[in-house]
Design a protein around this motif. Sequence first.
Motif, mmCIF file in Angstrom:
data_model
loop_
_atom_site.group_PDB
_atom_site.id
_atom_site.type_symbol
_atom_site.label_atom_id
_atom_site.label_comp_id
_atom_site.label_asym_id
_atom_site.label_seq_id
_atom_site.Cartn_x
_atom_site.Cartn_y
_atom_site.Cartn_z
ATOM 1 N N GLU A 104 0.826 -1.206 0.000
ATOM 2 C CA GLU A 104 0.000 0.000 0.000
ATOM 3 C C GLU A 104 0.861 1.258 0.000
ATOM 4 O OE1 GLU A 104 -3.548 -2.041 2.730
ATOM 5 O OE2 GLU A 104 -2.303 -0.451 3.570
ATOM 6 N N ASN A 105 0.288 2.353 -0.447
ATOM 7 C CA ASN A 105 0.860 3.661 -0.197
ATOM 8 C C ASN A 105 0.275 4.101 1.144
ATOM 9 O OD1 ASN A 105 0.257 6.682 -0.146
ATOM 10 N ND2 ASN A 105 1.901 6.550 -1.643
ATOM 11 N N LEU A 106 1.128 4.480 2.089
ATOM 12 C CA LEU A 106 0.671 4.770 3.454
ATOM 13 C C LEU A 106 -0.433 5.818 3.478
ATOM 14 C CD1 LEU A 106 4.184 5.002 5.180
ATOM 15 C CD2 LEU A 106 2.648 3.019 5.114
ATOM 16 N N ALA A 107 -0.207 6.896 2.759
ATOM 17 C CA ALA A 107 -1.162 8.000 2.792
ATOM 18 C C ALA A 107 -2.503 7.582 2.207
ATOM 19 C CB ALA A 107 -0.599 9.195 2.018
ATOM 20 N N GLU A 108 -2.453 6.821 1.117
ATOM 21 C CA GLU A 108 -3.711 6.411 0.504
ATOM 22 C C GLU A 108 -4.483 5.458 1.420
ATOM 23 O OE1 GLU A 108 -3.530 4.254 -3.182
ATOM 24 O OE2 GLU A 108 -5.530 4.930 -3.798
ATOM 25 N N ALA A 109 -3.760 4.598 2.132
ATOM 26 C CA ALA A 109 -4.449 3.713 3.074
ATOM 27 C C ALA A 109 -5.186 4.533 4.127
ATOM 28 C CB ALA A 109 -3.443 2.764 3.729
ATOM 29 N N ALA A 110 -4.524 5.582 4.625
ATOM 30 C CA ALA A 110 -5.167 6.443 5.625
ATOM 31 C C ALA A 110 -6.406 7.114 5.041
ATOM 32 C CB ALA A 110 -4.177 7.500 6.128
ATOM 33 N N VAL A 111 -6.299 7.572 3.803
ATOM 34 C CA VAL A 111 -7.447 8.230 3.165
ATOM 35 C C VAL A 111 -8.596 7.248 2.990
ATOM 36 C CG1 VAL A 111 -8.269 9.280 1.024
ATOM 37 C CG2 VAL A 111 -6.083 10.001 2.010
ATOM 38 N N ILE A 112 -8.298 6.044 2.537
ATOM 39 C CA ILE A 112 -9.364 5.053 2.321
ATOM 40 C C ILE A 112 -10.106 4.779 3.625
ATOM 41 C CG2 ILE A 112 -9.729 2.577 1.879
ATOM 42 C CD1 ILE A 112 -7.687 2.790 -0.392
ATOM 43 N N LEU A 113 -9.359 4.576 4.696
ATOM 44 C CA LEU A 113 -10.017 4.268 5.972
ATOM 45 C C LEU A 113 -10.829 5.447 6.481
ATOM 46 C CD1 LEU A 113 -7.203 2.287 7.789
ATOM 47 C CD2 LEU A 113 -9.250 1.398 6.663
ATOM 48 N N SER A 114 -10.314 6.623 6.238
ATOM 49 C CA SER A 114 -10.988 7.810 6.744
ATOM 50 C C SER A 114 -12.195 8.156 5.891
ATOM 51 C CB SER A 114 -9.982 8.960 6.744
ATOM 52 O OG SER A 114 -10.574 10.127 7.226
ATOM 53 N N ASP A 115 -12.008 8.005 4.593
ATOM 54 C CA ASP A 115 -13.012 8.493 3.664
ATOM 55 C C ASP A 115 -14.236 7.582 3.572
ATOM 56 O OD1 ASP A 115 -13.125 10.869 2.206
ATOM 57 O OD2 ASP A 115 -13.041 9.768 0.327
ATOM 58 N N TYR A 116 -14.034 6.293 3.684
ATOM 59 C CA TYR A 116 -15.187 5.385 3.626
ATOM 60 C C TYR A 116 -15.721 5.128 5.034
ATOM 61 C CZ TYR A 116 -13.676 4.106 -1.163
ATOM 62 O OH TYR A 116 -13.328 4.115 -2.491
ATOM 63 N N GLY A 117 -15.916 6.194 5.816
ATOM 64 C CA GLY A 117 -16.599 6.001 7.084
ATOM 65 C C GLY A 117 -15.832 6.339 8.349
ATOM 66 N N SER A 118 -14.840 7.230 8.274
ATOM 67 C CA SER A 118 -14.130 7.687 9.487
ATOM 68 C C SER A 118 -13.665 6.533 10.351
ATOM 69 C CB SER A 118 -15.046 8.593 10.327
ATOM 70 O OG SER A 118 -15.403 9.725 9.591
ATOM 71 N N LYS A 119 -12.963 5.604 9.721
ATOM 72 C CA LYS A 119 -12.588 4.388 10.435
ATOM 73 C C LYS A 119 -11.101 4.309 10.770
ATOM 74 C CE LYS A 119 -16.580 2.274 10.844
ATOM 75 N NZ LYS A 119 -17.184 2.286 12.210
ATOM 76 N N LEU A 120 -10.358 5.369 10.572
ATOM 77 C CA LEU A 120 -8.951 5.340 10.979
ATOM 78 C C LEU A 120 -8.863 5.699 12.462
ATOM 79 C CD1 LEU A 120 -5.949 5.038 10.446
ATOM 80 C CD2 LEU A 120 -5.900 7.404 9.658
ATOM 81 N N PHE A 121 -8.661 4.695 13.288
ATOM 82 C CA PHE A 121 -8.717 4.895 14.742
ATOM 83 C C PHE A 121 -7.337 5.022 15.390
ATOM 84 C CE2 PHE A 121 -13.078 2.995 16.220
ATOM 85 C CZ PHE A 121 -13.738 3.829 15.333
#
Lengths: 325, 325, 325, 325
Positions: free
Chosen positions: D207-224
């Motif tokens: 993964e690209n680190l930043a994109e992983a963070a965006v995916i988790l955040s963007d599809y439902g605020s799930k980056l905990f």
Amino acid sequence: MPKYAVILGNLGNTCDRFLSSGYKDQPSKEEMIRQAADISGVEGVELVGTWDVTKDNVEEIGGLLDKYNLQCVSIIPDHFSQKRWGKGAFTSKMADIRAQALDETVIAAELARTLGCPLINLWPGQDGYDYVFQHDYRESRGWIVDSVSKAAKAFPDIQFSLEYKPKEPRTHSFMARAADTLLVAREVNLPNVGVTIDTGHSLVAGENLAEAAVILSDYGSKLFHMHFNDNYRSWDDDMIVGSVHFAEFVELLFWLKELGYDGWYSMDQYPYREDAQGALRGSVEFLMGVDALLTPAAVEELRDVVSEGDAVRSIAWVRSRLFGR
Amino acid sequence: MPKYAVILGNLGNTCDRFLSSGYKDQPSKEEMIRQAADISGVEGVELVGTWDVTKDNVEEIGGLLDKYNLQCVSIIPDHFSQKRWGKGAFTSKMADIRAQALDETVIAAELARTLGCPLINLWPGQDGYDYVFQHDYRESRGWIVDSVSKAAKAFPDIQFSLEYKPKEPRTHSFMARAADTLLVAREVNLPNVGVTIDTGHSLVAGENLAEAAVILSDYGSKLFHMHFNDNYRSWDDDMIVGSVHFAEFVELLFWLKELGYDGWYSMDQYPYREDAQGALRGSVEFLMGVDALLTPAAVEELRDVVSEGDAVRSIAWVRSRLFGR
Amino acid sequence: MPKYAVILGNLGNTCDRFLSSGYKDQPSKEEMIRQAADISGVEGVELVGTWDVTKDNVEEIGGLLDKYNLQCVSIIPDHFSQKRWGKGAFTSKMADIRAQALDETVIAAELARTLGCPLINLWPGQDGYDYVFQHDYRESRGWIVDSVSKAAKAFPDIQFSLEYKPKEPRTHSFMARAADTLLVAREVNLPNVGVTIDTGHSLVAGENLAEAAVILSDYGSKLFHMHFNDNYRSWDDDMIVGSVHFAEFVELLFWLKELGYDGWYSMDQYPYREDAQGALRGSVEFLMGVDALLTPAAVEELRDVVSEGDAVRSIAWVRSRLFGR
Amino acid sequence: MPKYAVILGNLGNTCDRFLSSGYKDQPSKEEMIRQAADISGVEGVELVGTWDVTKDNVEEIGGLLDKYNLQCVSIIPDHFSQKRWGKGAFTSKMADIRAQALDETVIAAELARTLGCPLINLWPGQDGYDYVFQHDYRESRGWIVDSVSKAAKAFPDIQFSLEYKPKEPRTHSFMARAADTLLVAREVNLPNVGVTIDTGHSLVAGENLAEAAVILSDYGSKLFHMHFNDNYRSWDDDMIVGSVHFAEFVELLFWLKELGYDGWYSMDQYPYREDAQGALRGSVEFLMGVDALLTPAAVEELRDVVSEGDAVRSIAWVRSRLFGR
């Protein structure tokens, strides 16, 4: 019984960045279609927009497919082989290019209707990035959702299947793995939008092929299409199926049966230096061989093997088939 | 006819960094030896210094091997499982530790003489580095050459075989690939110093197994020993042979025949959660199955296949064996 | 002070297997040479035979290089971009093609003499294989040794440097890693035959860049030439130097100084979608930045860091430079 | 301003499969807590259930944290270091073990309440498989959803964050990548269930680190939650942050700001042979250094860089920071 197809262009010339004119000569469309039809077991072909089929030649191609008794099982819009897509199609920073990418999809869907083809396979290979700080990932992923939504709404009778690939031609694709592509499909939220597994892309992604199929199927019946090829796991070598791996293809075909997958088994290879027809035939023969192992009795046995989960027994089962008992 | 062996410790408890007490219970030495002998085809074992064999128990171990009709085919000095080797054995920055690493090798060679064992397998796993700017690579590689030279000169009747591995437990090993390890062996320049291929290490190194064997054999008859296991190519998973790959093992065994390799086929696995005897038996059965394919007629045919170099035909040959025709 | 060069073709059009007509337009030779000269610090170019320089245009090219005050630092014979090399150049199964591959090398050496260029960089990209059972590895490796020997004997005033790469365009190259290529060079056994490190190829091979340089230098002064680019470690992405890695380039440049490497630092990139001159300039600026860190005092300090081998301190040293103190 | 934490056990002894007794000595709990507090910038610790904190010692540990002014930012239930979990915790084939895995989670949540800790970090490392045909993936993934649901419903005041990792200790984990783990979290469908990114696991996943963070955040605020370490991309080397990569951490921290991530930056390393405190301090210093680059002006500039998407400029921006301008 699986239905087998090939991507027509696999029978044509192949090139790479070092030998851009290609390793072979380019046969005529009819010659390629004839060769596809000639592979025992093959009943369908996939066509690439622009390369293989356009508004201008669709009647002619349809006639040839009829003549050789082949179905068009999928059309792949050309979102990758033209200079205008170089920095992205659905995710180009230029609104005009994004609009053209949607147009290309719509044209492919119209051609599909004309040919009685049920599925558009979307592989937007240029939609990704190479370096850090090149994209607002939220925005770019949103653009893909928007365009796919528009196309899929306009053609509810056609399936749109998103083909993921971790990299190449970009160092990172936006639709990179099964699950992140499923997220796109779920965001679109239409019954006619699903996902394609290309076995080589899945291996490069570090996925287990069978588990990828289960994930797509289980979280919403989204496994729409299958591309087959083999590789050494670090790059999309697009080799003859079974030339590197065996056990994982057996497991995949077992699970495709369990999941009730009724789509096509379509060969997607790049036989750069090989006789293309021979390379495709080899793959179909391999898959037919694996399928033949999966008799009802074998499937029953495998369910028991899976349920027990003892690797010594699992591998003994595979090995016993390897050497034909 | 290949001669099969197993590394004795493969039959014991296994641990990793998360479960340091291990996944299993530890059987007695006799129990492990009995289990090894009980695997059809196995005629030898490899022992690890300290773990399996010491000056104190060598007579007892020798007696057990006799009792169960097994040869000691190799001793692996323990250069990895003690705190003192943590920052390197042959390449420790402390002269005293380097001297101890040589001592450990000498002790192993003496034990080998006592047991009539012909080979010391050197796997100095801690000899490597994790970060940049940790070693003067010239000096450290020189230390390996020095110690191996001293040991090999002192025991001209014993073979010393250097086992390479790209990484683990260090992120980079000094003896990482076939060719760089061959350079070490050639630097030592003694007839009793050669190289071990561990098939899993070779896969992780990105090598083709058969070509690695040819390189070691062709540039000076330096292929001394073989360790067998399988993996997914990115890590030394130490799995049952044939659980992932097939074609490459067929090619390897073909070339071992062509090269006249007459050493052992020794299993080196880590069946963390599996019945260890079953996992080893599976590997031996797989290799016996491959060996059985390589009849004189098949070898003749394969020479022709290789000479033609047509991948479609090469893979068709492999496939025809896959399904046992 | 390092001397910087660029491969001329990096400034031209770039293509891949999906977009064979290329992502850009092709500038004129003079335009590319002008752009190269315009990059601050660049004093030399590498030329590819056939693509850039032939018997017919060598005077013209020489004139342009003079005009823009550039040296020709290396010529790369074209063993990869023509259909005839598709199944191998030096290792083609056809004797006639092998002879042509030698001819191409000889022509390049003659052009080098004409241009006052000291080095032929041999990258026979098609010399490898894709599937098992395609080559008699002994024979094929021998063919490489033979051809290189012949060319190097005929031109004792020219250096012949073998550039390794693990894969692409073949799934396996014969000259794949530093050490196996060094074995070829040592087999040839001529003072004017050595090895080129391409930093991207070395990363894909799983090597540590600095250790690869030490191995080539230490086992016989065989590090002849350096190509620079960066990647994500699994494929030859040919990116701007420093776009992914930092610490390893610092360590490499430190060791190039320690080893007394006095060859060129030549940029070898594929800026598919980028302004090529900008991408090359970025790499040169990065390397100049790293070089500027390596003051005599810093080198002294680093020798001490290396001698101690404490990773916490090693990385603290690198980090202190990262943020410019 | 990011808040920094460390996983307490990082300061203790470390072992691997070859040196199971460990590379170091084990300090006392108080000593480790003192060392954590002593790292400039560190305000919190993560504790592992069983190893660090139990019902019996929770008061004592709470007291020590108070004494040294540290918060408990997360508890990681021990689902990996005991023989009973060897073949899976949440996905064990034995119902009793699955129940115990849930119990362990509940105990951790109770301990969290006692300590005022807001988050349970679930890393069920043994939940995966090693070979084909070992699991009914539908069933096993369902078991994870069930257990997480039960725990999260019982403790609505506690966040449950699922930490993914592609492999190790299994060759394949069920929660392997950001997106497939997000699918699990979405299947649970509770506001207190999200996902942890471990930067090393994400790099290994390709993964690209930043994109992983965006995916988790963007599809439902799930980056905990965030765990930080570095590696060479093919294995979870758990190294000092910034020892291999730079640009990708700059991009990640930029995006964490953009996404409004307000959780902890927690160090998760395995300094096998290093001074642990020094290794953790190095990571915190690196992240603080990157954070210091991201001034409001720099963030504004980077938004513009991202919006333009020109790699030459993107990398020039990073490079200009590399050498401290």
